[in-house]
Motif scaffolding. Structure first.
Motif, PDB file in Angstrom:
ATOM      1  N   LEU A   1      -0.824  12.610  49.438  1.00 24.66           N
ATOM      2  CA  LEU A   1      -1.563  12.976  48.104  1.00 24.66           C
ATOM      3  C   LEU A   1      -1.697  15.128  47.835  1.00 24.66           C
ATOM      4  O   LEU A   1      -2.235  15.572  47.063  1.00 24.66           O
ATOM      5  N   LEU A   2      -0.805  15.222  48.478  1.00 25.84           N
ATOM      6  CA  LEU A   2      -0.142  16.767  48.057  1.00 25.84           C
ATOM      7  C   LEU A   2      -0.017  16.669  46.518  1.00 25.84           C
ATOM      8  O   LEU A   2       0.006  17.234  45.922  1.00 25.84           O
ATOM      9  N   GLU A   3       0.526  15.612  46.069  1.00 27.22           N
ATOM     10  CA  GLU A   3       0.661  15.700  44.460  1.00 27.22           C
ATOM     11  C   GLU A   3      -0.685  16.078  43.510  1.00 27.22           C
ATOM     12  O   GLU A   3      -0.014  17.148  42.750  1.00 27.22           O
ATOM     13  N   PHE A   4      -1.012  15.894  43.770  1.00 28.56           N
ATOM     14  CA  PHE A   4      -3.212  16.789  43.204  1.00 28.56           C
ATOM     15  C   PHE A   4      -2.980  17.961  44.042  1.00 28.56           C
ATOM     16  O   PHE A   4      -4.081  18.452  42.869  1.00 28.56           O
ATOM     17  N   ASP A   5      -2.451  18.637  44.321  1.00 27.32           N
ATOM     18  CA  ASP A   5      -2.813  20.090  45.241  1.00 27.32           C
ATOM     19  C   ASP A   5      -2.125  21.320  44.298  1.00 27.32           C
ATOM     20  O   ASP A   5      -0.850  21.398  44.571  1.00 27.32           O
ATOM     21  N   ARG A   6      -2.007  21.384  43.688  1.00 29.40           N
ATOM     22  CA  ARG A   6      -1.699  21.971  42.202  1.00 29.40           C
ATOM     23  C   ARG A   6      -1.756  23.244  41.900  1.00 29.40           C
ATOM     24  O   ARG A   6      -1.155  24.419  41.219  1.00 29.40           O
ATOM     25  N   GLU A   7      -3.488  23.994  42.746  1.00 28.56           N
ATOM     26  CA  GLU A   7      -3.680  25.439  41.992  1.00 28.56           C
ATOM     27  C   GLU A   7      -2.683  26.714  41.710  1.00 28.56           C
ATOM     28  O   GLU A   7      -2.727  27.282  41.400  1.00 28.56           O
ATOM     29  N   LEU A   8      -1.845  26.148  43.012  1.00 30.02           N
ATOM     30  CA  LEU A   8      -0.894  27.384  43.355  1.00 30.02           C
ATOM     31  C   LEU A   8      -0.018  27.216  42.104  1.00 30.02           C
ATOM     32  O   LEU A   8       1.279  28.664  41.979  1.00 30.02           O
ATOM     33  N   SER A   9       0.821  26.046  41.574  1.00 31.53           N
ATOM     34  CA  SER A   9       1.578  26.210  40.701  1.00 31.53           C
ATOM     35  C   SER A   9       1.698  27.659  39.623  1.00 31.53           C
ATOM     36  O   SER A   9       2.866  27.829  39.695  1.00 31.53           O
ATOM     37  N   VAL A  10       0.839  27.826  39.409  1.00 37.32           N
ATOM     38  CA  VAL A  10       0.735  29.046  38.712  1.00 37.32           C
ATOM     39  C   VAL A  10       1.973  30.180  38.819  1.00 37.32           C
ATOM     40  O   VAL A  10       1.429  31.191  38.226  1.00 37.32           O
ATOM     41  N   PHE A  11       1.277  30.493  40.627  1.00 44.50           N
ATOM     42  CA  PHE A  11       1.891  31.471  41.245  1.00 44.50           C
ATOM     43  C   PHE A  11       2.976  31.475  41.915  1.00 44.50           C
ATOM     44  O   PHE A  11       3.345  32.194  42.537  1.00 44.50           O
ATOM     45  N   LYS A  12       4.601  29.985  41.253  1.00 41.26           N
ATOM     46  CA  LYS A  12       5.054  30.267  42.238  1.00 41.26           C
ATOM     47  C   LYS A  12       6.261  31.228  41.450  1.00 41.26           C
ATOM     48  O   LYS A  12       7.040  31.510  42.658  1.00 41.26           O
ATOM     49  N   ASP A  13       5.681  31.951  40.794  1.00 42.68           N
ATOM     50  CA  ASP A  13       6.841  33.075  40.668  1.00 42.68           C
ATOM     51  C   ASP A  13       6.505  34.393  41.802  1.00 42.68           C
ATOM     52  O   ASP A  13       7.004  35.066  41.837  1.00 42.68           O
ATOM     53  N   ARG A  14       5.496  34.372  42.256  1.00 38.66           N
ATOM     54  CA  ARG A  14       4.591  35.113  43.259  1.00 38.66           C
ATOM     55  C   ARG A  14       4.773  35.223  44.281  1.00 38.66           C
ATOM     56  O   ARG A  14       4.657  36.157  45.402  1.00 38.66           O
TER      57      ARG A  14
END
Length: 290
Positions: free
Chosen positions: A180-193
């Motif tokens: 189910l980790l593929e649906f854990d997406r909220e952190l992706s927008v902060f990958k640069d930080r």
């Protein structure tokens, strides 16, 4: 407030009016960030530490929850995901502003990150038909029932504002729920930080608070990795450096088989190396669930 370090010895406890404690920064989110939560305690607390020549911030955070499973299910990503995105961005901007010298930082606590509800339901109930139940007086949707198309139309999932009743909880526990980790997406927008070590533990919320059901999830919300320990990219380099390239880093949860409340605490353990690679301390951090 004085921008000076105070030597730490033994144990000191600060409580009550933390806002007036000069050793930390505590701030609530602006009220308009989540107007449904009128008296929210959500926000962050920051302290700064220095071990020999290694300075870093510890930021304990508590972000907004999903008020309704039905609303979370409507869009991908959900509106709640957008609210958390805004709040986390606010914290990151605050801890790197011009008031203090910039140092590496760790952000930890109850982020309330949820799986993409629409995508999860569509995957778990791919072969199901959906029945909508509406309130007689308002015609508002109050319940969704997903039934198998065959197999005597067995109920797979019932979804209400505060109900997520899926017929097979093993999907959230098998292999630590990594499917189910593929649906854990909220952190992706902060990958640069922000950086996070690989997750190898099951969803940390919502566990049963029955002391005899330490591994059982409640059927109130879709299980998710709400509790996390994240870090700046400079902090990532800090924890992965050590003498002789020896990496002793553990990112895991506490009490997998016993009741710990509705959240399982998460910890990060590592050795800090400073200067020319000389190990100077073992530092342990646990996310604090408020």
């Amino acid at each position: 407030l004085a921008k000076k370090y105070k030597k730490v010895t033994g144990k000191e406890i600060y409580s009550d009016t933390l806002e007036s404690t000069p050793m930390l920064e505590k701030e609530k989110f602006p009220q308009d960030y989540f107007p449904e939560c009128k008296w929210s305690r959500k926000g962050f607390i920051r302290t700064r530490w220095c071990i020999t020549d290694c300075a870093f911030d510890l930021v304990n955070i508590h972000l907004f929850h999903d008020a309704s499973n039905l609303i979370a299910w409507e869009t991908s990503p959900s509106i709640y995901s957008g609210i958390r995105h805004k709040a986390l961005g606010y914290v990151l901007d605050r801890i790197i502003d011009q008031r203090f010298e910039k140092v590496s930082y760790f952000v930890f606590g109850d982020f309330n990150f949820r799986l993409d509800a629409k995508a999860v339901v569509e995957t778990l109930c791919a072969k199901a038909t959906m029945q909508t139940v509406r309130a007689a007086d308002t015609n508002e949707v109050v319940k969704l029932i997903f039934r198998e198309s065959d197999n005597d139309r067995k109920v797979m999932l019932q979804l209400e504002k505060k109900l997520f009743d899926y017929f097979n909880q093993d999907v959230f526990r098998d292999n630590n729920g990594t499917a189910l980790l593929e649906f854990d997406r909220e952190l992706s927008v902060f990958k640069d930080r922000l950086y996070e070590l690989d997750i190898s533990f099951p969803p940390s919320y919502p566990y049963s608070e029955d002391s005899s059901q330490g591994k059982q999830y409640m059927n109130t919300r879709c299980p998710a990795w709400c509790d996390r320990i994240l870090m700046s990219h400079s902090a990532k380099e800090l924890i992965l450096k050590s003498e002789n390239d020896e990496k002793i880093v553990v990112y895991d949860h506490i009490g997998p088989n016993v009741c710990m409340g509705d959240h399982k605490p998460v910890f990060l353990s590592f050795r800090i190396a400073a200067g020319a690679g000389k190990p100077i301390a073992n530092v342990h951090k646990c996310c604090v669930v408020q």
